[in-house]
Design a protein around this motif. Structure first.
Motif, PDB file in Angstrom:
ATOM      1  N   SER A 472      -1.658  -9.236  23.242  1.00 42.58           N
ATOM      2  CA  SER A 472      -1.651 -10.695  23.375  1.00 42.58           C
ATOM      3  C   SER A 472      -2.704 -11.351  22.502  1.00 42.58           C
ATOM      4  O   SER A 472      -2.619 -12.558  22.238  1.00 42.58           O
ATOM      5  N   ASP A 473      -3.696 -10.568  22.054  1.00 45.70           N
ATOM      6  CA  ASP A 473      -4.715 -11.115  21.144  1.00 45.70           C
ATOM      7  C   ASP A 473      -4.308 -10.995  19.688  1.00 45.70           C
ATOM      8  O   ASP A 473      -5.088 -11.326  18.788  1.00 45.70           O
ATOM      9  N   GLY A 474      -3.109 -10.503  19.432  1.00 47.30           N
ATOM     10  CA  GLY A 474      -2.618 -10.417  18.062  1.00 47.30           C
ATOM     11  C   GLY A 474      -3.075  -9.183  17.322  1.00 47.30           C
ATOM     12  O   GLY A 474      -2.823  -9.066  16.111  1.00 47.30           O
ATOM     13  N   ARG A 475      -3.717  -8.217  18.009  1.00 49.04           N
ATOM     14  CA  ARG A 475      -4.203  -7.013  17.342  1.00 49.04           C
ATOM     15  C   ARG A 475      -3.249  -5.849  17.571  1.00 49.04           C
ATOM     16  O   ARG A 475      -2.585  -5.766  18.595  1.00 49.04           O
ATOM     17  N   LEU A 476      -3.229  -4.953  16.612  1.00 54.91           N
ATOM     18  CA  LEU A 476      -2.355  -3.802  16.659  1.00 54.91           C
ATOM     19  C   LEU A 476      -2.825  -2.841  17.749  1.00 54.91           C
ATOM     20  O   LEU A 476      -3.985  -2.404  17.761  1.00 54.91           O
ATOM     21  N   LYS A 477      -1.920  -2.515  18.677  1.00 52.77           N
ATOM     22  CA  LYS A 477      -2.252  -1.620  19.773  1.00 52.77           C
ATOM     23  C   LYS A 477      -1.587  -0.255  19.623  1.00 52.77           C
ATOM     24  O   LYS A 477      -2.159   0.763  20.013  1.00 52.77           O
ATOM     25  N   GLY A 522       4.199 -16.138  13.993  1.00 54.11           N
ATOM     26  CA  GLY A 522       4.401 -17.014  15.153  1.00 54.11           C
ATOM     27  C   GLY A 522       4.884 -16.241  16.373  1.00 54.11           C
ATOM     28  O   GLY A 522       4.498 -16.541  17.511  1.00 54.11           O
ATOM     29  N   ALA A 523       5.717 -15.226  16.156  1.00 52.54           N
ATOM     30  CA  ALA A 523       6.208 -14.437  17.285  1.00 52.54           C
ATOM     31  C   ALA A 523       5.114 -13.587  17.899  1.00 52.54           C
ATOM     32  O   ALA A 523       5.109 -13.335  19.112  1.00 52.54           O
ATOM     33  N   VAL A 524       4.135 -13.136  17.076  1.00 54.83           N
ATOM     34  CA  VAL A 524       3.087 -12.248  17.589  1.00 54.83           C
ATOM     35  C   VAL A 524       1.899 -13.035  18.121  1.00 54.83           C
ATOM     36  O   VAL A 524       1.395 -12.763  19.224  1.00 54.83           O
ATOM     37  N   ALA A 525       1.418 -14.017  17.353  1.00 61.10           N
ATOM     38  CA  ALA A 525       0.172 -14.704  17.696  1.00 61.10           C
ATOM     39  C   ALA A 525       0.400 -16.118  18.188  1.00 61.10           C
ATOM     40  O   ALA A 525      -0.569 -16.876  18.357  1.00 61.10           O
ATOM     41  N   GLY A 526       1.654 -16.514  18.452  1.00 64.11           N
ATOM     42  CA  GLY A 526       1.897 -17.867  18.944  1.00 64.11           C
ATOM     43  C   GLY A 526       1.485 -18.022  20.399  1.00 64.11           C
ATOM     44  O   GLY A 526       1.024 -17.088  21.075  1.00 64.11           O
ATOM     45  N   ALA A 528       1.666 -18.294  24.372  1.00 66.45           N
ATOM     46  CA  ALA A 528       2.404 -17.392  25.256  1.00 66.45           C
ATOM     47  C   ALA A 528       3.715 -17.997  25.722  1.00 66.45           C
ATOM     48  O   ALA A 528       4.731 -17.309  25.830  1.00 66.45           O
ATOM     49  N   ASP A 529       3.699 -19.305  26.042  1.00 64.61           N
ATOM     50  CA  ASP A 529       4.918 -19.937  26.528  1.00 64.61           C
ATOM     51  C   ASP A 529       5.866 -20.344  25.406  1.00 64.61           C
ATOM     52  O   ASP A 529       6.950 -20.867  25.666  1.00 64.61           O
ATOM     53  N   MET A 530       5.452 -20.131  24.139  1.00 66.12           N
ATOM     54  CA  MET A 530       6.299 -20.478  23.011  1.00 66.12           C
ATOM     55  C   MET A 530       6.865 -19.245  22.322  1.00 66.12           C
ATOM     56  O   MET A 530       7.675 -19.362  21.415  1.00 66.12           O
ATOM     57  N   ARG A 531       6.428 -18.044  22.783  1.00 67.85           N
ATOM     58  CA  ARG A 531       6.892 -16.836  22.113  1.00 67.85           C
ATOM     59  C   ARG A 531       8.349 -16.565  22.478  1.00 67.85           C
ATOM     60  O   ARG A 531       8.736 -16.643  23.630  1.00 67.85           O
ATOM     61  N   MET A 532       9.146 -16.242  21.457  1.00 67.70           N
ATOM     62  CA  MET A 532      10.565 -15.945  21.641  1.00 67.70           C
ATOM     63  C   MET A 532      10.931 -14.743  20.778  1.00 67.70           C
ATOM     64  O   MET A 532      10.181 -14.343  19.879  1.00 67.70           O
ATOM     65  N   GLY A 533      12.074 -14.171  21.092  1.00 67.17           N
ATOM     66  CA  GLY A 533      12.553 -13.066  20.281  1.00 67.17           C
ATOM     67  C   GLY A 533      12.889 -13.526  18.862  1.00 67.17           C
ATOM     68  O   GLY A 533      13.228 -14.688  18.615  1.00 67.17           O
ATOM     69  N   LEU A 534      12.780 -12.596  17.921  1.00 70.48           N
ATOM     70  CA  LEU A 534      12.983 -12.950  16.517  1.00 70.48           C
ATOM     71  C   LEU A 534      13.726 -11.809  15.828  1.00 70.48           C
ATOM     72  O   LEU A 534      13.463 -10.630  16.086  1.00 70.48           O
ATOM     73  N   SER A 535      14.663 -12.211  14.981  1.00 73.61           N
ATOM     74  CA  SER A 535      15.355 -11.244  14.124  1.00 73.61           C
ATOM     75  C   SER A 535      15.438 -11.839  12.725  1.00 73.61           C
ATOM     76  O   SER A 535      15.875 -12.989  12.564  1.00 73.61           O
ATOM     77  N   THR A 558       3.741  -7.879  21.963  1.00 68.93           N
ATOM     78  CA  THR A 558       4.939  -8.119  21.152  1.00 68.93           C
ATOM     79  C   THR A 558       5.302  -6.838  20.419  1.00 68.93           C
ATOM     80  O   THR A 558       4.423  -6.195  19.819  1.00 68.93           O
ATOM     81  N   LEU A 559       6.567  -6.489  20.485  1.00 70.96           N
ATOM     82  CA  LEU A 559       7.064  -5.285  19.818  1.00 70.96           C
ATOM     83  C   LEU A 559       7.744  -5.687  18.512  1.00 70.96           C
ATOM     84  O   LEU A 559       8.653  -6.513  18.503  1.00 70.96           O
TER      85      LEU A 559
END
Length: 832
Positions: A472-477, A522-526, A528-535, A558-559
């Motif tokens: 959720s902090d935008g860092r690679l886990k 935007g999908a990773v670091a946006g 929380a309530d604005m994050r949506m799936g992306l293709s 985010t995966l």
């Protein structure tokens, strides 16, 4: 010498002694002796002496008389003194017969004189204290006595009153004037009068207390009442009067207004006769509203006294509380956590179903409210507690939770390999609440999760797709090797858990497009309530294509997955180009068929018209062979026209321009009209057609022309696949909201591999028969049925014939056929 002296001289001592008292007789005897011895020359002196003696004698005689009078007076005085002494003794006796004290004043400002017993004002108290009334009388009586005493001194006004001492004694205080003196008499009241005064004082106090109590009870919000032995109302407070809606007590008595119902009063009367107190919860009407009352009526010497407490709100609260407690118990019974509550005496007062199931304890044992120690002993006997070397010390330490104020949490490892988390929560009112949570499965799941994590990590590393998980902090886990290899990311860089911005900067040289990376960031670091799936698809400079998918995870991460779709993209492009070519060819075919059908229809119509003219012999007579040729031309032309019409209808259906014309269709007439178009073929093939439809089957709403066309095509198909002498059955039924047509033949049937394609266009199979066609009949049948909102079904098997079922919706109530549709269907289908 005078005669008196001679006579006196001749008198003897004895005479003088008897005449005079002893002192004077002795002096006279001495005098006579002296006179005998005197000489005459001393007669003068003697005469003088004798004169003095006579004077003395006279004086003595007077003195004697006075002495007698004095003696009489003395005796009188002595008698009076004796009488006075007797009176004084009597007065002292009378004063001593009762405790009293006399205070007298000679004049208003005279000094007081005290007589009597000063102990009347107090033990060992001085008499002067009697005038300090405030020290030994009540305040009100002290003021009254002082005021009355002032009136006595100033005006001589007598008074008498009874005052109350501080020691609960009564004193008679009497004041009057006697002989110009003011007398104050203080007398202790004893005996029956004292008892009477105490009784009167107690009665006055009781009356005062009764008035105060009555006023207090009138202000009590609960109805109170007093009844006599006959159950008649004697007194009631204001709350009672308000409850029965009475103006006052007399109004309630006169109108016999009762708060309690007759059965309740009768039950209370029976309890009172038995000498018991009536107590119960009853329902009554209070001020016009129904209420629940707690009634207590206690018998008294003269009747009874009662009180009614309105517990309607309490009852509602109790009911609500009981409902909540029941819900709480039901909720606890549904919990997987075992709960047990022990009171301050260490007795079990509650346990849920999970507790009984966890320990396998008998319900009867739990219902007997065992102690905590008994429960532990039974569990130890069943080897359900942790093994302990010193169980007694362990149990004593465990029971210390009753004297603790802080919540404790311990872990039990049971002999059956289960692990329990035990929470000991002290209750504020005493006792403890135990929570037993079986965490064995949790530990097992944690182990499984750890194993699955390792398996997942190994699995991800074997995937060809690049996978990366950003927190959720935008860092690679988390990432796999394919992700790092796909974007040429070093292991040192990925080990530092870089931010998505760092990853994008490292990947951008291989894919310089801005839009995909903006969407990925935007999908990773946006928010929380604005994050949506992306293709999205990323085109790299080396000509490869990657499909990127971003999927928000439940924990806020985010995966990102990157799939190399270069090969599929190339195939897709080739398929797209081929599909476009096929679509263009299909359009050309449809357009060709459409134009050819229209171009053929006009000359074919002319041929049919001229053939009919020849057949009617309007231009000359024909020989039999010519007439036979004209009939063949007519039938062939009609068949060709039907095929052209079917092609045009299919083209119209494909373009969406074909519209139905709803009308009232007579079912039986429509079937007969469809059969008339095939009479020649039926006669030629020696086939028999049977119509199976009720006489009153009636009508339904549909496009009559299309229904006849459907039945004609089905019959034509049945005729083509039937052998001479066989029977074709056409049935019609109404069932529910549907109209069902069935065309059944006894032909060869349809094999399974052909049955799946019979509704496709231009699919024609002779199956070894003489039937020929272009393969449009069943296709157009299905299209017309579906346009009506219906459905079609085919049941067939080799050697068992074929049954085609068409089901149309019947959206209105039908009436018997009026023949309109049947008359319009008389023209043979082939001629249309």
């Amino acid at each position: 010498m005078p005669l008196s002296l001679v006579l006196l001289a001749g008198t003897s001592k004895a005479a003088l002694a008897s005449t005079l008292n002893l002192p004077f007789a002795e002096e006279a005897s001495d005098l006579i002796g002296f006179l005998h011895g005197l000489d005459l020359h001393n007669a003068v002196y003697f005469g003088l002496f004798m004169g003095l003696l006579a004077f003395s004698t006279t004086t003595a005689m007077l003195l004697m008389r006075e002495q007698k009078r004095s003696a009489r007076m003395e005796r009188t005085l002595r008698n009076e003194i004796a009488a006075l002494r007797g009176a004084d003794d009597l007065a002292a006796l009378l004063m001593g017969s009762e405790r009293q004290l006399l205070v007298s004043w000679n004049g208003r400002d005279g000094e007081p004189r005290f007589q009597g017993d000063p102990s009347i004002i107090g033990e060992n108290a001085p008499a002067q204290r009697a005038l300090a009334f405030g020290t030994w009388l009540s305040a009100a009586d002290a003021a009254s006595v002082e005021s009355a005493l002032e009136q006595l001194k100033d005006r001589g006004q007598a008074f008498r009153l009874t005052a109350r001492g501080l020691g609960n004694r009564f004193i008679d205080v009497e004041g009057r004037t006697i002989g110009g003196r003011a007398i104050l008499r203080l007398r202790d009241v004893t005996g029956d009068r004292a008892e009477l005064l105490r009784t009167q004082a107690n009665l006055a106090t009781a009356r005062s207390d009764l008035r105060s109590m009555t006023m207090l009870l009138d202000d009590v919000a609960y109805p109170l009442w007093i009844r006599d032995m006959e159950d008649r109302l004697l007194w009631a407070n204001q709350a009672y009067l308000r409850s029965v809606e009475a103006r006052d007590l007399d109004d309630a008595i006169n109108r016999s207004l009762e708060l309690l119902s007759a059965p309740t009063r009768e039950e209370a009367r029976r309890s009172r006769q038995a000498g018991a107190t009536f107590s119960g919860r009853v329902t009554a009407v209070v001020a016009g509203h129904r209420a629940v009352l707690d009634v207590i009526e206690r018998p008294t010497a003269g009747g009874c006294a009662g009180i009614a407490v309105d517990v309607s709100e309490l009852e509602a609260v109790r009911t609500d509380l009981q409902r909540q407690m029941d819900a709480h118990v039901r909720t606890l019974d549904q919990l997987p956590t075992a709960v047990a509550i022990f009171d301050g005496s260490q007795n079990l007062i509650f346990s849920n179903a999970a507790y009984q199931q966890l320990w396998g304890l008998d319900a009867a044992f739990l219902a007997s409210r065992p102690t905590d120690s008994e429960v532990l002993d039974r569990l130890r006997a069943a080897r359900k507690l942790p093994e302990q070397a010193d169980f007694r010390a362990w149990k004593a330490d465990f029971l210390q939770g009753y004297r603790s104020v802080e919540q404790q949490q311990i872990w039990w490892h049971l002999p059956d390999r289960r692990t329990l988390r035990v929470v000991i929560n002290p209750n504020p009112q005493g006792g403890v609440t135990y929570l037993f949570d079986d965490v064995s499965e949790r530990f097992e799941l944690a182990s499984q999760v750890h194993s699955l994590t390792r398996v997942q990590s190994e699995t991800l590393d074997t995937l060809k797709e690049g996978v990366a998980v950003f927190g959720s902090d935008g860092r690679l886990k988390l990432h796999n090797r394919a992700f790092a290899d796909m974007w040429n990311l070093s292991s040192e860089m990925t080990a530092e858990n870089p931010h998505i911005d760092t990853i994008i900067r490292a990947c951008r040289p291989m894919a310089p497009q801005d839009e995909p990376w903006i969407d990925i960031r935007g999908a990773v670091a946006g928010l929380a309530d604005m994050r949506m799936g992306l293709s999205c698809r990323i085109e790299r400079q080396d000509g490869s294509s990657l499909d990127c998918t971003a999927q928000p995870l439940p924990d806020g991460a985010t995966l990102l997955s990157f799939t190399d779709v270069t090969a599929s993209v190339n195939v897709e492009r080739a398929l797209t180009e081929r599909n476009e070519a096929l679509e263009r060819a299909s359009r050309l075919r449809d357009e060709f068929v459409h134009h050819v059908s229209y171009e053929l229809r006009s000359p074919l119509t002319n041929i049919i018209g001229f053939t009919q003219l020849l057949g009617d012999e309007t231009v000359g007579a024909l020989n039999p062979r010519q007439r036979d040729y004209a009939d063949h031309i007519m039938r062939s032309s009609a068949s060709l026209l039907a095929i052209l019409n079917d092609i045009l209808d299919l083209a119209s259906i494909d373009t969406g321009s074909l519209e139905l014309t709803p009308e009232i269709v007579d079912i039986r007439s429509t079937i007969e009209a469809a059969m008339r178009g095939l009479e020649d073929r039926l006669a030629e093939s020696a086939l028999k057609v049977v119509i199976d439809a009720p006489d009153d089957i009636g009508t339904f709403v549909a496009d009559g022309k299309r229904v006849r066309q459907i039945l004609f095509n089905l019959l034509s198909n049945a005729v083509g696949f039937s052998s001479p002498g066989q029977t074709i059955t056409v049935s019609a039924r109404k069932r529910g909201g549907e109209v069902i047509f069935e065309v059944k033949d006894q032909g060869l049937g349809i094999p399974a591999e052909i049955k799946a394609r019979i509704f496709e266009r231009f699919e024609s199979h002779t199956l070894g028969t003489r039937h020929r066609g272009v393969g449009l009949g069943l296709s157009i049948v299905r299209s017309f049925v579906e346009l009506h909102g219906g459905r079609i079904d085919v049941a067939s098997a080799p050697g068992m014939g074929t049954t085609v079922t068409c089901i149309f919706p019947n959206e209105r109530h039908e009436t018997p056929s009026d023949g309109r549709s049947g008359q319009s269907a008389l023209t043979p289908i082939a001629a249309e």
